[in-house]
Design a protein around this motif. Structure first.
Motif, short mmCIF file in Angstrom:
data_model
loop_
_atom_site.label_atom_id
_atom_site.label_comp_id
_atom_site.label_asym_id
_atom_site.label_seq_id
_atom_site.Cartn_x
_atom_site.Cartn_y
_atom_site.Cartn_z
N UNK A 148 -9.35 -0.39 -9.07
CA UNK A 148 -9.42 -1.17 -10.32
C UNK A 148 -8.35 -0.79 -11.33
N UNK A 149 -7.95 0.48 -11.38
CA UNK A 149 -6.92 0.87 -12.34
C UNK A 149 -5.56 0.28 -12.00
N UNK A 150 -5.14 0.39 -10.74
CA UNK A 150 -3.84 -0.14 -10.34
C UNK A 150 -3.84 -1.66 -10.40
N UNK A 151 -4.93 -2.28 -9.96
CA UNK A 151 -5.02 -3.74 -10.04
C UNK A 151 -4.97 -4.20 -11.50
N UNK A 175 7.97 -4.32 -10.43
CA UNK A 175 6.80 -3.47 -10.63
C UNK A 175 5.52 -4.23 -10.31
N UNK A 176 5.47 -5.51 -10.69
CA UNK A 176 4.29 -6.32 -10.41
C UNK A 176 4.10 -6.47 -8.90
N UNK A 177 5.18 -6.74 -8.19
CA UNK A 177 5.08 -6.90 -6.73
C UNK A 177 4.59 -5.60 -6.09
N UNK A 178 5.15 -4.47 -6.53
CA UNK A 178 4.71 -3.18 -6.00
C UNK A 178 3.23 -2.94 -6.30
N UNK A 179 2.81 -3.25 -7.53
CA UNK A 179 1.41 -3.08 -7.90
C UNK A 179 0.48 -3.99 -7.12
N UNK A 180 0.92 -5.24 -6.88
CA UNK A 180 0.10 -6.17 -6.11
C UNK A 180 -0.06 -5.70 -4.67
N UNK A 181 1.02 -5.19 -4.09
CA UNK A 181 0.94 -4.68 -2.71
C UNK A 181 0.02 -3.47 -2.65
N UNK A 182 0.15 -2.57 -3.63
CA UNK A 182 -0.72 -1.38 -3.66
C UNK A 182 -2.18 -1.79 -3.85
N UNK A 183 -2.43 -2.79 -4.70
CA UNK A 183 -3.80 -3.26 -4.93
C UNK A 183 -4.38 -3.87 -3.67
N UNK A 184 -3.58 -4.66 -2.96
CA UNK A 184 -4.06 -5.27 -1.72
C UNK A 184 -4.40 -4.20 -0.68
#
Length: 216
Positions: free
Chosen positions: A117-120, A45-54
């Motif tokens: 900002x929310x997803x990050x 989940x963290x990896x997916x969130x980091x990719x989405x944030x980037x």
């Protein structure tokens, strides 16, 4: 006709043979979650969130806000100014942007400017919570992405209010500029907090493996 267990006991007493029934196990051992599996799921989940944030950072700052400069005579959007801005710059920007351009800036704030900002923030909260076990340190690191998300959302609203006001208010300019600078600073600090959490998590994992392989 087959007799029930109660009839057998009544006829034969304690010598009655009562068939034993074994109930099936309620819990399937194969569905049990180990701490390692739970952490692996969190990492995904963290990896997916980091990719989405980037992706959202690129889309917001490097694509959309950059394209909006075509509607402002080449002037940068307030969100992109890491060092903040003053009243003179905002006055020039307001004069260069028509109502349609201001509407597009406001729309960006309500979409990508809100999602980023929310997803990050959510991703970094999970990243820190997964890797940092000590509660005081975890809460101290959590404060940074939480503040970042709050400041960025507040900054979006402050910029929209500043740009759409009938009369340019120096107080509104100072507030929007301060929130913009604070947002960039908190983003950098949040990235450092995430790196610190990953370092702590790897160090703790290495220590656990060392204890597991230590001779008894």
């Amino acid at each position: 006709m087959a007799k029930t267990p109660a009839q057998r006991i009544k006829k034969h007493g304690n010598k009655a043979v009562v068939p034993q029934h074994q109930l099936p196990s309620v819990i399937n051992p194969s569905t049990s979650r180990s701490p390692e599996k739970a952490k692996s799921n969190s990492n995904l989940i963290v990896v997916a969130g980091a990719v989405a944030s980037l992706f959202l950072f690129w889309y917001l700052h490097l694509l959309t806000l950059e394209q909006l400069t075509q509607l402002s005579g080449g002037l940068a959007m307030p969100d992109s100014l890491i060092g903040g801005f003053d009243r003179d710059f905002v006055g020039q920007l307001r004069a260069a942007m028509n109502p349609d351009a201001l509407g597009q800036l406001s729309y960006v704030h309500k979409t990508a400017g809100t999602l980023f900002p929310l997803i990050f923030g959510f991703s970094w909260l999970l990243l820190i919570g997964t890797n940092v076990a000590r509660k005081p340190l975890r809460w101290a690191l959590w404060a940074l992405p939480l503040l970042f998300a709050a400041v960025r959302l507040w900054g979006n609203a402050a910029i929209d209010t500043m740009m759409s006001a009938n009369v340019l208010d120096p107080t509104q300019v100072a507030l929007a500029s301060g929130l913009t600078v604070a947002g960039w600073v908190l983003l950098v600090l949040s990235l450092l907090a995430g790196g610190t959490a990953v370092f702590i998590g790897r160090k703790s994992g290495a220590a656990r493996r060392a204890r597991g392989h230590a001779p008894s």
